[in-house]
Write a protein that holds these residues in place. Sequence first.
Motif, PDB file in Angstrom:
ATOM      1  N   GLN A  51       5.296  10.634   2.344  1.00  0.00           N
ATOM      2  CA  GLN A  51       5.880  10.207   1.075  1.00  0.00           C
ATOM      3  C   GLN A  51       7.035  11.135   0.676  1.00  0.00           C
ATOM      4  O   GLN A  51       8.076  10.673   0.179  1.00  0.00           O
ATOM      5  CB  GLN A  51       4.800  10.224  -0.020  1.00  0.00           C
ATOM      6  N   THR A  89       3.098  10.161  -4.733  1.00  0.00           N
ATOM      7  CA  THR A  89       3.755   8.922  -4.331  1.00  0.00           C
ATOM      8  C   THR A  89       5.266   9.131  -4.265  1.00  0.00           C
ATOM      9  O   THR A  89       5.815   9.954  -5.003  1.00  0.00           O
ATOM     10  CB  THR A  89       3.459   7.791  -5.329  1.00  0.00           C
ATOM     11  N   TYR A 115       0.807  -1.228   0.000  1.00  0.00           N
ATOM     12  CA  TYR A 115       0.000   0.000   0.000  1.00  0.00           C
ATOM     13  C   TYR A 115       0.841   1.279   0.000  1.00  0.00           C
ATOM     14  O   TYR A 115       0.597   2.207  -0.763  1.00  0.00           O
ATOM     15  CB  TYR A 115      -0.892   0.041   1.238  1.00  0.00           C
ATOM     16  N   GLN A 116       1.835   1.334   0.907  1.00  0.00           N
ATOM     17  CA  GLN A 116       2.602   2.571   1.050  1.00  0.00           C
ATOM     18  C   GLN A 116       3.366   2.899  -0.219  1.00  0.00           C
ATOM     19  O   GLN A 116       3.437   4.059  -0.634  1.00  0.00           O
ATOM     20  CB  GLN A 116       3.577   2.463   2.228  1.00  0.00           C
ATOM     21  N   ARG A 161       0.346  10.723   8.510  1.00  0.00           N
ATOM     22  CA  ARG A 161      -0.499   9.596   8.156  1.00  0.00           C
ATOM     23  C   ARG A 161      -1.727  10.053   7.368  1.00  0.00           C
ATOM     24  O   ARG A 161      -2.358  11.048   7.706  1.00  0.00           O
ATOM     25  CB  ARG A 161      -0.971   8.847   9.399  1.00  0.00           C
ATOM     26  N   GLN A 166       8.575   0.132   6.679  1.00  0.00           N
ATOM     27  CA  GLN A 166       7.647   1.208   6.992  1.00  0.00           C
ATOM     28  C   GLN A 166       7.308   1.249   8.480  1.00  0.00           C
ATOM     29  O   GLN A 166       7.509   0.269   9.201  1.00  0.00           O
ATOM     30  CB  GLN A 166       6.367   1.038   6.171  1.00  0.00           C
ATOM     31  N   TRP A 209      -3.214   3.340   8.882  1.00  0.00           N
ATOM     32  CA  TRP A 209      -2.057   2.546   8.482  1.00  0.00           C
ATOM     33  C   TRP A 209      -1.127   3.214   7.475  1.00  0.00           C
ATOM     34  O   TRP A 209       0.048   2.892   7.407  1.00  0.00           O
ATOM     35  CB  TRP A 209      -2.513   1.207   7.888  1.00  0.00           C
ATOM     36  N   GLN A 210      -1.648   4.106   6.653  1.00  0.00           N
ATOM     37  CA  GLN A 210      -0.875   4.568   5.504  1.00  0.00           C
ATOM     38  C   GLN A 210      -0.288   5.971   5.706  1.00  0.00           C
ATOM     39  O   GLN A 210      -0.835   6.778   6.449  1.00  0.00           O
ATOM     40  CB  GLN A 210      -1.751   4.566   4.244  1.00  0.00           C
ATOM     41  N   ILE A 211       0.801   6.253   4.985  1.00  0.00           N
ATOM     42  CA  ILE A 211       1.424   7.572   5.068  1.00  0.00           C
ATOM     43  C   ILE A 211       0.802   8.512   4.034  1.00  0.00           C
ATOM     44  O   ILE A 211       0.382   8.097   2.959  1.00  0.00           O
ATOM     45  CB  ILE A 211       2.956   7.497   4.866  1.00  0.00           C
ATOM     46  N   ASP A 242       9.832  -2.918  -0.721  1.00  0.00           N
ATOM     47  CA  ASP A 242       9.047  -2.233   0.323  1.00  0.00           C
ATOM     48  C   ASP A 242       7.867  -3.112   0.736  1.00  0.00           C
ATOM     49  O   ASP A 242       6.709  -2.739   0.587  1.00  0.00           O
ATOM     50  CB  ASP A 242       8.570  -0.884  -0.219  1.00  0.00           C
TER      51      ASP A 242
END
Length: 393
Positions: free
Chosen positions: A375, A154, A142-143, A364, A293, A368-370, A206
């Motif tokens: 990025q 991204t 995902y990241q 974030r 991550q 969960w994601q950045i 990653d």
Amino acid sequence: MTILKVLLFFVITFSFVEIGLRVPGLVYTKENLATTFYLMKILDRINPMWVEKENLDPYSPPFEVFANIDISNEARLTKINTLLRKNISQKFESYDFLKPEIFKEKTKYRACVNNFGFRSCTDFKALKKNSKSFRIITYGSYQAFGHGLDEKYTYSSVLENKLQSKFKKNNIEVWNSAHHAATAITGISHLKYDIEHYKPDLVIFDFGFVDPAVLSDNYFPYVMHFSPEVKKMLKPILLALNYFISKSVAGFKLWNKFGLAKVGQNIINFQTSMNEFLDIAQKANTQVIVIKQIQVDLKRDVYTDILTARAQPVIFIDADDIYKPVYAKYVSLPVSDTFWLNEVKPEQLAILQNAHNFRYPRLRLDFWQINEYGQEILAEALTDSITNSKFVK
């Protein structure tokens, strides 16, 4: 009568256990409880997607997910590579499914798949590299894909721009081959094909976000244990089960423990897969950067134990190491109404913002994601690593 007594005893015992688990300090700290309640809230809306949905959006569940097993099976690797790069020359509009449904319109983002099956709104003109070109391919979950973000945010896109600017060259390419819910075996499947056809000079590994939890192909914990046929047959039961584990702390903890019983073996499988990925790159004389991550459940030594045992030099980037020193300048960032912490109850907000599992909240996009700031920081660290290692001449 005996059955009723047993049932009553079970209900009373379970109720006492449930109450005990919900009282801070008896078993869990306030931090652990706040994290658990938030996880239950998220999984309550995600799990049914894997049971109910006939999905036309490739960036929300259900996804094609592959366990890190049978990594030497060429037919399996070819199948994975083909399945995950099938939506060529298409444009999609998706949304951040990790946020509440009420934010769906506000979290829309555009994702394109180009003529080679990579995330890009620009088609690639030729298979072969120019002799003066430097090609980087990013493999990850995902990241690395940039979940919830337009392409320009991204770290692959930002990295390409930074490297081109730094070296005053337009022949530096960064291709994004990441996928939602991807595991290390997807990186192996792509790399074997890409080494032969695209000849990357540098690859980025990653993975690790979902690898510990994948029990078998397309089998996750909770309601994802079952095959599509079984899920269809048991749909009412699975939805009822999901409701139970999303409302009961005891139920959540018990099912979580059962669902993640194979984590130990999955970690070993992940390390084996990472080793295989590095072997493939080494044989082709391709440089590698490995990223860990911040929300990865795997400890740092799961990566470093493999990397330090290898003769091949590999750059390792732990996101904690790069976010921590620069995070201070981001604490003044505004919190928008789509920010993931806004759905948390006020009494839990302060606890979560200081919790170990919620480091760097303003970097974030969701639980969960950045986000684009995270990025950007990662792209900067990658730029420095590539420059200092003198990969690009």
